[in-house]
Design an enzyme around this catalytic site. Structure first.
Site, PDB file in Angstrom:
ATOM      1  N   GLU A 139       0.481  -0.153  -0.831  1.00  0.00           N
ATOM      2  CA  GLU A 139      -0.650  -0.771  -0.127  1.00  0.00           C
ATOM      3  C   GLU A 139      -0.143  -1.798   0.870  1.00  0.00           C
ATOM      4  OE1 GLU A 139      -3.747  -2.535  -2.447  1.00  0.00           O
ATOM      5  OE2 GLU A 139      -3.826  -0.870  -3.866  1.00  0.00           O
ATOM      6  N   GLU A 192      -2.885  -1.910 -10.175  1.00  0.00           N
ATOM      7  CA  GLU A 192      -2.554  -3.333 -10.295  1.00  0.00           C
ATOM      8  C   GLU A 192      -2.789  -3.863 -11.709  1.00  0.00           C
ATOM      9  OE1 GLU A 192      -4.656  -5.231  -7.056  1.00  0.00           O
ATOM     10  OE2 GLU A 192      -3.149  -4.576  -5.609  1.00  0.00           O
TER      11      GLU A 192
END
Ligand SMILES: [Zn+2]
Length: 686
Positions: free
Chosen positions: A316, A158
Site C-alpha cells: 500500500e 494490518e
C-alpha cells in the site's frame, strides 16, 4: 545470500502494479466495473488486491455464500491479462456474526467488550472466529485454487492490537506456564515481583497489563507483547492452513505497517513467503523531504533484510493524499514516480496503492486513489500512476535482484518495547530516531546497509552498528564478541547492555555482557534538558576523523575505560575530561563506544572515517549533493543504479567515466547528469 530471487509468483515475471480494489462497493453500477478494467489497462496496472474487507458481500447470511461477483472480477482480470492479490476477509466482520457470536468481539484493557463496528478488532483466540475464518478461507481456496488470476494470498489486513477477554487471558496464562516451565517461582524471579509485594501465588492471579490494574511490572508488559505477537501469528497460521493445503504454490503474505510497535514483525516475517509493507510518508510536511526520504529508506532496507535480501511488496502507498494525517498534502509533480521507485531501489518488486477507486461514502472516501470521484483519466494523479506503470514495464530485468551490504544496523522490536517501557532518564528516549541518525552517514555516502535484529546472523557483515542496545538477550553478547574477534567492527552507544530479556538489570557494571568486548564500564548516565548542551572533543585532532568540538545532548554516559583507549572526552560540567568515545581492540577487530547523543556532524565525521578506513563498498563512487541518493540492486552480474533527487531543486551528479544506459529513456549516460526537482533515473551499468 542468493544473487537473484525468483519472482514473487513465477506466473508473473514482471513488477506488480495496482491497488486495493473494492468492486463490492459498486455492485449497483456494473458500468463502473466495466470502466475499471479499461482504466486499469490505461494506467499500466496488472494486479488488483481484492476481497480485503468483503466478508459481508461473500457471506451475507451465515452459511449463505455469494461468490458470483468475485468470480466475475477474477475472470475479468484474467481475460485482460491481470492478476489478483486475493485477500481473506478477516480484517472486518459482518454484523450478523458480531450479533450472534459476541465472543468474536474484542475486549478492551478495561474489560469492556466493544460493540460491532470499525475493523481490525476481533479476538485472536475465539474458537468461533477461527472456525468462521477456516470455513471462509477454505471456500475461497477451493473456488479459486485453479483460477489463472490467483497470484498471491493477502491474509487479513494490518493485524494489530490486543484483546483482554477471558479466552485471551487464559491463553496468556498457558503461554506463561509454558515459558516458565510451570514454575511461578521462575516467573516471580524473572518479573522481580517482590517489588511492591506483587508476588503471584496462583496462575489465576495473573492478568494482562491494564491501566486499571497492573502496569508496573516491566517483565509482564514485555511478555504480554510477546504473547500478543505469538497469538497473532497463531491466528495467522490458522488462517493459512487451508490455503497451504489447497494452494501450496501460491505465496502468502500480510501487509505490515512499517515500524509499527504493535507486533514483533521480525518474528511475523518468518511465517510469510514474502513480506509486504504499507508506506505512507508525509511528503512536503514539517521536515525536509530528503530527511524524510532517509527515514523511508531505513524502513525499506528493514523490509528487504527481513527475508535475508528477498524482494518485498510495497502493498500500500497512496497515489496522492491520505485521510488520516493532521494535514493531508498532495504529492508535488515528480514525487509519485520518485517515491514509488525509491521502494523499488531498496528491494520492492511491486508498487501498489490504497486505493484503486475512491469510495463514494464512509471513512476513506477522500483517501487518494488512482480513479477519483470524477472518474476521469485526464487527471494529474492518473497520469502520474500511468507514468509509474510505463516505467515499471521497462524494468523487468531488475525483478528478483537484491542488495548486498557490508554494514548492518540493529533495530530490534523487543529492545524498542523495553526502552519505551523503562521509567527514567527522559520520557522521550528516541530509540528509533537514534537508529536512523546512525544510518544517515551511510545513506548519504551511498553505502548500502541492512537493518537487522539482534537474532540475525552477524557473520556476513564487516560493520555492526547497534545504537542503544539496551536489552541484550541471551547469547547475543557472545555472538558480538565472536563477530569482533573474527575481525568485525562493532559500534554501540550510551544506554547499552543494561537489561536482559526480562528487563532485569545486569549486575556488576554496565554494559553488562558487552563490557569485555567494549573494554569500559559505565557508572552513571546524565539526562539533559532540551536547552542543555555539553561538548565533546577528540583527545588528538584528526584521530578517528574527529576535529574540533561536537555537541552532546539529551543523554551523556559517564564511563570508565578499562582496556579501551579514549578517543574523545567531555569538555563541560562536572564530568569534563571523562571519556565520551572509546575504542577497544578485541581479537582481530575493534569495538567503539559512543557515550553521548552527539550532533549530526559527529556522526558524519565518525562514520566517514570508518567508511574510508575500512574501504566499505559504495553503490556509486561519487559524492552526491545533499538530498540526492544512489542505491543499487544487482544479481551479481548486472548492476542497476537508482539516482534519486529528494530536493525541490535541480541537481547535478558527476558519474565520471562510468557508462550506463538509462532504462527509462533508453539513452546512454556518462559523465555529468542532471536530475530535475524530485527527479529519478534508473541506470543499467554497461
Ligand atoms: Zn480475546
Amino acid at each position: 545470500m542468493k544473487e537473484r530471487f525468483p519472482p514473487i509468483n513465477k506466473k508473473c515475471p514482471h513488477f506488480l502494479h495496482g491497488g486495493d480494489y473494492n468492486p463490492e462497493q459498486w455492485m449497483q453500477t456494473p458500468q463502473i466495473l466495466q470502466e475499471d478494467i479499461r482504466l486499469m489497462k490505461l494506467a499500466g496496472c496488472n494486479t488488483m488486491s481484492v476481497g480485503i474487507f468483503a466478508w459481508a458481500a461473500l457471506e451475507p447470511e451465515e452459511g449463505k455464500f455469494n461468490f458470483g461477483w468475485l468470480d466475475n472480477i477474477m475472470d475479468k482480470l484474467d481475460e485482460n491479462g491481470a492478476y489478483a492479490v486475493l485477500a481473506t476477509p478477516s480484517g472486518a466482520r459482518p454484523a450478523w456474526m458480531s450479533r450472534k457470536y459476541p465472543e468474536v468481539l474484542r475486549v478492551n484493557p478495561d474489560r469492556n467488550r466493544i460493540f460491532h463496528g470499525g475493523r481490525h478488532n476481533h479476538c485472536y483466540t475465539s474458537p468461533i472466529y477461527r472456525e468462521k475464518c477456516r470455513i471462509m478461507n477454505t471456500r475461497l481456496a477451493e473456488r479459486y485454487k485453479d483460477h489463472p488470476a490467483l497470484l498471491v494470498w493477502h491474509i487479513s489486513n494490518e493485524y494489530s492490537g490486543d484483546c483482554h477477554c477471558e479466552l485471551c487471558c487464559e491463553a496468556f496464562r498457558k503461554w506463561l506456564r509454558n515459558k516458565y516451565a510451570d514454575s511461578l517461582d521462575k516467573l516471580n524471579q524473572a518479573w522481580w515481583t517482590a517489588f511492591w509485594s506483587h508476588t503471584y501465588t496462583d496462575w489465576r492471579q495473573i492478568e494482562p497489563p491494564s491501566h486499571l490494574g497492573e502496569g508496573s511490572i516491566n517483565g509482564l508488559n514485555l511478555d504480554w507483547k510477546r504473547f500478543v505477537t505469538d497469538q497473532t501469528i497463531d491466528f495467522f497460521s490458522a488462517e493459512i492452513t487451508p490455503l497451504r493445503e489447497l494452494t501450496p504454490n501460491v505465496p502468502v503474505t500480510t501487509n505490515l505497517m512499517g515500524i509499527n510497535q504493535c507486533l514483533n514483525y521480525w518474528k511475523f516475517a518468518k511465517e510469510m513467503d514474502v513480506v509486504s509493507l504499507d508506506s505512507y510518508p508525509r511528503w512536503h510536511g514539517e521536515q525536509d523531504d530528503w530527511r524524510l526520504a532517509l527515514q523511508v529508506a531505513f524502513v525499506h532496507d528493514l523490509y528487504r533484510s527481513m527475508k535475508n535480501g528477498r524482494p518485498f511488496m510495497l502493498m500500500e502507498s497512496t497515489p496522492s493524499m491520505t485521510t488520516w494525517m493532521k494535514v493531508s498534502k498532495l504529492k508535488r509533480p515528480g514525487m509519485h514516480l520518485l517515491s514509488s521507485l525509491q521502494a523499488v531501489a531498496h528491494g520492492s518488486d511491486t508498487v501498489q496503492y490504497f486505493q484503486w477507486r475512491k469510495s463514494r461514502g464512509s471513512a476513506e472516501k477522500y483517501h487518494g486513489a488512482v480513479v477519483d470521484h470524477s472518474g476521469r483519466e485526464d487527471t494529474r494523479v492518473f497520469r502520474d500512476v500511468a507514468e509509474v506503470g510505463r516505467a515499471l514495464k521497462k524494468l523487468d530485468d531488475i525483478i528478483g535482484t537484491t542488495t548486498k551490504s557490508q554494514v548492518a544496523i540493529v533495530y530490534d522490536w523487543e529492545n524498542s518495547w523495553a526502552i519505551d517501557g523503562a521509567q527514567g532518564l527522559r520520557w522521550e528516549k528516541n530509540y528509533i530516531p537514534a537508529c536512523m541518525k546512525h544510518y544517515r552517514p551511510f545513506w548519504s555516502r551511498s553505502v548500502p546497509v541492512d537493518v537487522i535484529d539482534m537474532e540475525a546472523d552477524f557473520s556476513k557483515y564487516r560493520v555492526l552498528v547497534a545504537p542503544m542496545l539496551y536489552m541484550v538477550r541471551a547469547g547475543v553478547a557472545e555472538r558480538i564478541e565472536k563477530f569482533v574477534s573474527d575481525g568485525g567492527t562493532f559500534v554501540t552507544t550510551y544506554w547499552s547492555g543494561i537489561v536482559d530479556e526480562n528487563d532485569l538489570c545486569f549486575l556488576g557494571g554496565f554494559p553488562g555482557p558487552l563490557r569485555k568486548v567494549l573494554g569500559i564500564w559505565a557508572e552513571e548516565i546524565d539526562a539533559l534538558y532540551d536547552k542543555d548542551l555539553n561538548y565533546i572533543t577528540p583527545v588528538k585532532d584528526g584521530e578517528s576523523g574527529l576535529s574540533g568540538k561536537y555537541q552532546a545532548r539529551e543523554l551523556c554516559d559517564l564511563i570508565n575505560a578499562e582496556t579501551a583507549r579514549v578517543l574523545a572526552t567531555y569538555t563541560e560540567d562536572f564530568y569534563a575530561g571523562r571519556p565520551s568515545l572509546t575504542i577497544n581492540d578485541f581479537g582481530k577487530g575493534t569495538a567503539y563506544y559512543i557515550a553521548s547523543r552527539n550532533d549530526e556532524r559527529f556522526l558524519e565525521d565518525f562514520y566517514n572515517h570508518l567508511i574510508t578506513k575500512l574501504n566499505l563498498r559504495r553503490d556509486i563512487e561519487t559524492e552526491m549533493p545533499v538530498g540526492v541518493m544512489a542505491r543499487t540492486r544487482s544479481d551479481g552480474k548486472q548492476q542497476f543504479a537508482f539516482l534519486m533527487n529528494f530536493t525541490s531543486c535541480e541537481q547535478n551528479i558527476d558519474l565520471a567515466s562510468a557508462k550506463f544506459r538509462d532504462m527509462l529513456s533508453g539513452v546512454e549516460v556518462t559523465g555529468r547528469v542532471t536530475l530535475p526537482a524530485y527527479g529519478v533515473m534508473v541506470l543499467q551499468r554497461q
